[in-house]
Design an enzyme around this catalytic site. Structure first.
Site, PDB file in Angstrom:
ATOM      1  N   SER A   1       0.961  -1.197   0.172  1.00  0.00           N
ATOM      2  CA  SER A   1      -0.079   0.011   0.036  1.00  0.00           C
ATOM      3  C   SER A   1       1.065   1.216  -0.215  1.00  0.00           C
ATOM      4  O   SER A   1       1.984   1.100   0.418  1.00  0.00           O
ATOM      5  CB  SER A   1      -0.972  -0.075   1.346  1.00  0.00           C
ATOM      6  OG  SER A   1      -1.385   1.298   1.285  1.00  0.00           O
TER       7      SER A   1
ATOM      8  N   TYR B   1      -1.149  -0.834  10.318  1.00  0.00           N
ATOM      9  CA  TYR B   1      -1.313  -1.215   8.697  1.00  0.00           C
ATOM     10  C   TYR B   1      -0.038  -0.864   7.805  1.00  0.00           C
ATOM     11  O   TYR B   1       0.406  -1.539   7.078  1.00  0.00           O
ATOM     12  CB  TYR B   1      -2.422  -0.439   8.222  1.00  0.00           C
ATOM     13  CG  TYR B   1      -2.832  -0.683   6.879  1.00  0.00           C
ATOM     14  CD1 TYR B   1      -3.738  -1.632   6.629  1.00  0.00           C
ATOM     15  CD2 TYR B   1      -2.530   0.229   5.802  1.00  0.00           C
ATOM     16  CE1 TYR B   1      -4.138  -1.889   5.365  1.00  0.00           C
ATOM     17  CE2 TYR B   1      -3.035  -0.096   4.354  1.00  0.00           C
ATOM     18  CZ  TYR B   1      -3.832  -1.018   4.297  1.00  0.00           C
ATOM     19  OH  TYR B   1      -4.413  -1.408   3.047  1.00  0.00           O
TER      20      TYR B   1
HETATM   21  N1  CAA Z   1      -3.310  14.053   7.711  1.00  0.00           N
HETATM   22  C1  CAA Z   1      -3.363  15.005   8.198  1.00  0.00           C
HETATM   23  N2  CAA Z   1      -3.803  14.992   9.705  1.00  0.00           N
HETATM   24  C2  CAA Z   1      -4.590  14.084  10.296  1.00  0.00           C
HETATM   25  C3  CAA Z   1      -4.470  12.849   9.395  1.00  0.00           C
HETATM   26  C4  CAA Z   1      -4.187  12.724   8.006  1.00  0.00           C
HETATM   27  N3  CAA Z   1      -4.095  11.993   7.245  1.00  0.00           N
HETATM   28  N4  CAA Z   1      -5.059  11.887   9.984  1.00  0.00           N
HETATM   29  C5  CAA Z   1      -5.422  12.447  11.377  1.00  0.00           C
HETATM   30  N5  CAA Z   1      -4.923  13.778  11.311  1.00  0.00           N
HETATM   31  C6  CAA Z   1      -5.291  14.748  12.349  1.00  0.00           C
HETATM   32  C7  CAA Z   1      -6.597  15.084  12.481  1.00  0.00           C
HETATM   33  O1  CAA Z   1      -6.896  16.135  11.778  1.00  0.00           O
HETATM   34  C8  CAA Z   1      -6.558  15.511  14.055  1.00  0.00           C
HETATM   35  O2  CAA Z   1      -6.036  16.921  14.326  1.00  0.00           O
HETATM   36  P1  CAA Z   1      -6.317  18.029  15.223  1.00  0.00           P
HETATM   37  O3  CAA Z   1      -6.323  17.423  16.519  1.00  0.00           O
HETATM   38  O4  CAA Z   1      -5.577  18.871  15.049  1.00  0.00           O
HETATM   39  O5  CAA Z   1      -7.761  18.205  14.938  1.00  0.00           O
HETATM   40  C9  CAA Z   1      -5.735  14.544  14.643  1.00  0.00           C
HETATM   41  O6  CAA Z   1      -4.737  14.051  13.626  1.00  0.00           O
HETATM   42  C10 CAA Z   1      -6.220  13.369  15.372  1.00  0.00           C
HETATM   43  O7  CAA Z   1      -7.166  12.928  14.251  1.00  0.00           O
HETATM   44  P2  CAA Z   1      -8.728  12.409  14.601  1.00  0.00           P
HETATM   45  O8  CAA Z   1      -9.510  13.573  15.411  1.00  0.00           O
HETATM   46  O9  CAA Z   1      -9.175  11.885  13.209  1.00  0.00           O
HETATM   47  O10 CAA Z   1      -8.890  11.110  15.525  1.00  0.00           O
HETATM   48  P3  CAA Z   1      -9.558  10.085  15.947  1.00  0.00           P
HETATM   49  O11 CAA Z   1      -9.244   9.398  16.935  1.00  0.00           O
HETATM   50  O12 CAA Z   1     -11.251  10.567  16.068  1.00  0.00           O
HETATM   51  O13 CAA Z   1      -9.407   9.123  14.666  1.00  0.00           O
HETATM   52  C11 CAA Z   1      -8.220   7.872  12.715  1.00  0.00           C
HETATM   53  C12 CAA Z   1      -8.284   8.476  14.188  1.00  0.00           C
HETATM   54  C13 CAA Z   1      -9.264   6.747  12.990  1.00  0.00           C
HETATM   55  C14 CAA Z   1      -6.959   7.261  12.762  1.00  0.00           C
HETATM   56  C15 CAA Z   1      -8.716   8.811  11.932  1.00  0.00           C
HETATM   57  O14 CAA Z   1      -7.985  10.039  12.014  1.00  0.00           O
HETATM   58  C16 CAA Z   1      -8.547   8.545  10.528  1.00  0.00           C
HETATM   59  O15 CAA Z   1      -9.267   7.799  10.109  1.00  0.00           O
HETATM   60  N6  CAA Z   1      -7.245   8.969   9.711  1.00  0.00           N
HETATM   61  C17 CAA Z   1      -7.231   8.411   8.434  1.00  0.00           C
HETATM   62  C18 CAA Z   1      -6.550   7.132   8.513  1.00  0.00           C
HETATM   63  C19 CAA Z   1      -6.119   6.672   6.961  1.00  0.00           C
HETATM   64  O16 CAA Z   1      -5.728   7.199   6.232  1.00  0.00           O
HETATM   65  N7  CAA Z   1      -6.616   5.387   6.791  1.00  0.00           N
HETATM   66  C20 CAA Z   1      -6.780   4.661   5.416  1.00  0.00           C
HETATM   67  C21 CAA Z   1      -7.644   3.969   4.994  1.00  0.00           C
HETATM   68  S1  CAA Z   1      -7.761   3.264   3.541  1.00  0.00           S
HETATM   69  C22 CAA Z   1      -6.725   2.258   3.378  1.00  0.00           C
HETATM   70  O17 CAA Z   1      -5.728   2.030   4.416  1.00  0.00           O
HETATM   71  C23 CAA Z   1      -6.270   1.407   1.951  1.00  0.00           C
HETATM   72  C24 CAA Z   1      -4.696   1.953   1.699  1.00  0.00           C
HETATM   73  O18 CAA Z   1      -4.138   0.853   1.514  1.00  0.00           O
HETATM   74  C25 CAA Z   1      -4.428   3.214   1.354  1.00  0.00           C
END
Ligand code: CAA
Length: 254
Positions: free
Chosen positions: A152, A164
């Protein structure tokens, strides 16, 4: 490798990226072994593969993280098909969470050991077990086969994906190791690193996180699952491709 009549195992083959791979490889006249946990989804994907031109489509309900089940799987595939020419290590899960979260100086959350272990079990140990058992069968059967590990873009390190990212970096490295170790038997190994592709896994991300990432993709769209399936077909068919990872991510770089 000419895929017509070749026996290819696809883990996580019932839906998503694995389903797209199955659908595409079916059209080449390959024989497919679809591995997943969901009986119903497996059966309907197998039926679709036969409609699409697969020479055979069999289903196997297997947890790739369990050694006994994986050993039995490859015994059964070798028995059912009498051959093993390819494996796509595609099965994978996410349990996204920040490593640590603090609010007003207080820790409010952390990635749990369960979240870490669930992803490592399926995405890393599952790939190790399937790769090892598939390679053993290929050697025993004298097959000049090919193993593809689905890595990935997250292997570079993606926020919220300690588990991951670690697993996906691992499976890319394993493809290199296997390409080197297994070349003496005529077996190839390679990896593909998809970016954000329009599957349930990506579409079920937290909307704010998904929108943030989508806005950063230079291609200005998520990928189509068939764009990954085409890459699988290319690697299987190209006998000089081994030991490398192809990024298919619309130019996004984490
Ligand atoms: N870029 C920049 N900032 C990010 C970020 C990112 N990718 N992910 C999280 N943050 C930041 C948030 O904006 C937040 O900042 P503030 O505190 O300043 O508001 C801080 O980090 C905490 O994040 P959350 O408020 O979202 O925290 P949470 O506990 O509610 O959720 C999480 C955590 C579930 C990890 C959520 O942030 C999320 O879903 N992040 C994305 C993860 C991701 O990219 N997954 C890919 C899935 S698809 C896949 O995996 C297939 C593949 O092969 C690509």
């Amino acid at each position: 490798m000419d895929l017509q009549g070749k026996s290819i195992v696809i883990t996580g083959g019932a839906r998503g990226l694995g389903g797209a791979m199955a659908t595409r490889l079916a059209a080449t006249g390959a024989k497919l072994a679809l591995v997943d946990l969901d009986d119903g989804a497996l059966e309907s994907m197998a039926a679709q593969c036969l409609e699409n031109g697969a020479a055979e489509a069999r289903t196997y309900k297997v947890n790739v993280a369990r050694e006994d089940e994986v050993v039995t799987l490859f015994d059964n595939v070798a028995g059912d098909f009498g051959a093993l020419d390819g494996l796509v290590n595609n099965a994978g899960i996410t349990r996204d969470a920040m490593l640590l979260k603090y609010k007003d100086g207080e820790q409010v959350a952390k990635m749990s050991l369960e979240q870490w272990q669930a992803v490592i079990d399926v995405n890393l140990t599952g790939v190790f077990l399937c790769g090892r058992e598939a390679a053993a069968k290929m050697i025993e059967l004298g097959s000049k086969g090919c193993i593809i590990n689905i890595s990935s873009i997250s292997r570079a390190g993606n926020m919220g994906q300690t588990n991951y990212s670690a697993a996906k970096a691992g499976v890319q490295a394993m493809a290199v190791v296997w390409a080197k170790e297994l070349a003496r038997y005529g077996i190839r190994a390679a990896a593909i690193a998809p970016g954000f592709i329009g599957t349930e896994m990506v579409m079920s991300m937290k909307p704010e996180a998904r929108e943030k990432i989508e806005s950063m993709i230079p291609a200005r769209r998520v990928g189509d699952p068939d764009e990954i399936a085409r890459t699988v077909q290319f690697i299987l068919e190209n006998d000089y491709f081994s030991g490398r990872c192809i990024d298919v991510d619309g130019a996004l770089r984490l």
